[in-house]
Design a protein around this motif. Sequence first.
Motif, PDB file in Angstrom:
ATOM      1  N   GLU A  22       0.830  -1.204   0.000  1.00 43.08           N
ATOM      2  CA  GLU A  22       0.000   0.000   0.000  1.00 43.08           C
ATOM      3  C   GLU A  22       0.866   1.257   0.000  1.00 43.08           C
ATOM      4  O   GLU A  22       0.629   2.187  -0.761  1.00 43.08           O
ATOM      5  N   GLU A  23       1.878   1.257   0.836  1.00 45.76           N
ATOM      6  CA  GLU A  23       2.785   2.409   0.939  1.00 45.76           C
ATOM      7  C   GLU A  23       3.482   2.703  -0.389  1.00 45.76           C
ATOM      8  O   GLU A  23       3.679   3.860  -0.758  1.00 45.76           O
ATOM      9  N   GLN A  24       3.825   1.647  -1.120  1.00 42.87           N
ATOM     10  CA  GLN A  24       4.554   1.788  -2.386  1.00 42.87           C
ATOM     11  C   GLN A  24       3.629   1.931  -3.591  1.00 42.87           C
ATOM     12  O   GLN A  24       4.100   2.051  -4.720  1.00 42.87           O
ATOM     13  N   GLY A  25       2.309   1.875  -3.376  1.00 42.19           N
ATOM     14  CA  GLY A  25       1.360   2.004  -4.475  1.00 42.19           C
ATOM     15  C   GLY A  25       1.324   0.788  -5.387  1.00 42.19           C
ATOM     16  O   GLY A  25       1.032   0.900  -6.574  1.00 42.19           O
ATOM     17  N   VAL A  26       1.614  -0.374  -4.824  1.00 40.77           N
ATOM     18  CA  VAL A  26       1.635  -1.609  -5.607  1.00 40.77           C
ATOM     19  C   VAL A  26       0.209  -2.114  -5.794  1.00 40.77           C
ATOM     20  O   VAL A  26      -0.549  -2.210  -4.837  1.00 40.77           O
ATOM     21  N   ARG A  27      -0.155  -2.431  -7.036  1.00 41.69           N
ATOM     22  CA  ARG A  27      -1.473  -3.002  -7.287  1.00 41.69           C
ATOM     23  C   ARG A  27      -1.425  -4.509  -7.064  1.00 41.69           C
ATOM     24  O   ARG A  27      -0.416  -5.159  -7.356  1.00 41.69           O
ATOM     25  N   ARG A  28      -2.501  -5.065  -6.527  1.00 42.23           N
ATOM     26  CA  ARG A  28      -2.528  -6.499  -6.208  1.00 42.23           C
ATOM     27  C   ARG A  28      -2.554  -7.367  -7.462  1.00 42.23           C
ATOM     28  O   ARG A  28      -1.889  -8.394  -7.519  1.00 42.23           O
ATOM     29  N   ASN A  29      -3.333  -6.959  -8.460  1.00 46.02           N
ATOM     30  CA  ASN A  29      -3.442  -7.764  -9.681  1.00 46.02           C
ATOM     31  C   ASN A  29      -2.177  -7.626 -10.516  1.00 46.02           C
ATOM     32  O   ASN A  29      -1.710  -6.521 -10.773  1.00 46.02           O
ATOM     33  N   GLY A  30      -1.629  -8.753 -10.925  1.00 48.80           N
ATOM     34  CA  GLY A  30      -0.451  -8.739 -11.791  1.00 48.80           C
ATOM     35  C   GLY A  30       0.849  -8.478 -11.070  1.00 48.80           C
ATOM     36  O   GLY A  30       1.859  -8.188 -11.711  1.00 48.80           O
ATOM     37  N   THR A  31       0.846  -8.584  -9.746  1.00 43.68           N
ATOM     38  CA  THR A  31       2.056  -8.314  -8.978  1.00 43.68           C
ATOM     39  C   THR A  31       2.388  -9.495  -8.077  1.00 43.68           C
ATOM     40  O   THR A  31       1.505 -10.075  -7.449  1.00 43.68           O
ATOM     41  N   ILE A  58       9.698  -6.908  -5.818  1.00 44.75           N
ATOM     42  CA  ILE A  58       8.363  -6.658  -6.332  1.00 44.75           C
ATOM     43  C   ILE A  58       8.412  -6.849  -7.844  1.00 44.75           C
ATOM     44  O   ILE A  58       9.202  -6.183  -8.531  1.00 44.75           O
ATOM     45  N   ILE A  59       7.583  -7.749  -8.349  1.00 44.46           N
ATOM     46  CA  ILE A  59       7.578  -8.089  -9.766  1.00 44.46           C
ATOM     47  C   ILE A  59       6.198  -7.774 -10.328  1.00 44.46           C
ATOM     48  O   ILE A  59       5.193  -8.264  -9.824  1.00 44.46           O
ATOM     49  N   ASN A  60       6.161  -6.940 -11.362  1.00 38.23           N
ATOM     50  CA  ASN A  60       4.913  -6.589 -12.040  1.00 38.23           C
ATOM     51  C   ASN A  60       4.871  -7.282 -13.397  1.00 38.23           C
ATOM     52  O   ASN A  60       5.825  -7.202 -14.155  1.00 38.23           O
ATOM     53  N   ALA A  61       3.737  -7.927 -13.670  1.00 37.91           N
ATOM     54  CA  ALA A  61       3.561  -8.576 -14.965  1.00 37.91           C
ATOM     55  C   ALA A  61       3.437  -7.510 -16.048  1.00 37.91           C
ATOM     56  O   ALA A  61       2.846  -6.459 -15.833  1.00 37.91           O
ATOM     57  N   ALA A  62       4.023  -7.792 -17.206  1.00 42.49           N
ATOM     58  CA  ALA A  62       3.944  -6.881 -18.345  1.00 42.49           C
ATOM     59  C   ALA A  62       3.132  -7.557 -19.434  1.00 42.49           C
ATOM     60  O   ALA A  62       3.303  -8.740 -19.714  1.00 42.49           O
ATOM     61  N   PHE A  63       2.227  -6.802 -20.027  1.00 42.15           N
ATOM     62  CA  PHE A  63       1.388  -7.325 -21.086  1.00 42.15           C
ATOM     63  C   PHE A  63       1.670  -6.581 -22.376  1.00 42.15           C
ATOM     64  O   PHE A  63       2.114  -5.431 -22.355  1.00 42.15           O
ATOM     65  N   GLY A  64       1.418  -7.215 -23.464  1.00 40.00           N
ATOM     66  CA  GLY A  64       1.606  -6.548 -24.755  1.00 40.00           C
ATOM     67  C   GLY A  64       2.622  -7.269 -25.606  1.00 40.00           C
ATOM     68  O   GLY A  64       3.152  -8.296 -25.241  1.00 40.00           O
ATOM     69  N   GLY A  65       2.947  -6.691 -26.685  1.00 39.16           N
ATOM     70  CA  GLY A  65       3.852  -7.371 -27.577  1.00 39.16           C
ATOM     71  C   GLY A  65       4.575  -6.430 -28.390  1.00 39.16           C
ATOM     72  O   GLY A  65       5.462  -5.922 -28.660  1.00 39.16           O
TER      73      GLY A  65
END
Length: 65
Positions: A22-31, A58-65
């Motif tokens: 929460e403090e770091q602004g991390v979103r739950r989905n895709g993290t 902290i790992i965030n999923a990346a989408f796209g191509g």
Amino acid sequence: MKIKINGNDVLTSASDIAGLAEEQGVRRNGTAIALDGKVIPKGEWAATPLVEGSSVLIINAAFGG
């Protein structure tokens, strides 16, 4: 307390992974968050305490191509 996030020294007042997210602004989905080399399931974030010197990745999923 002083911890590392993705290799960088960070000062935080969070006492657990949920508070840090929460403090770091991390979103739950895709993290995903790992603490000292162990991935922590989202359902356990609030029950997983941080201590001085913890190493967080902290790992965030990346989408796209």
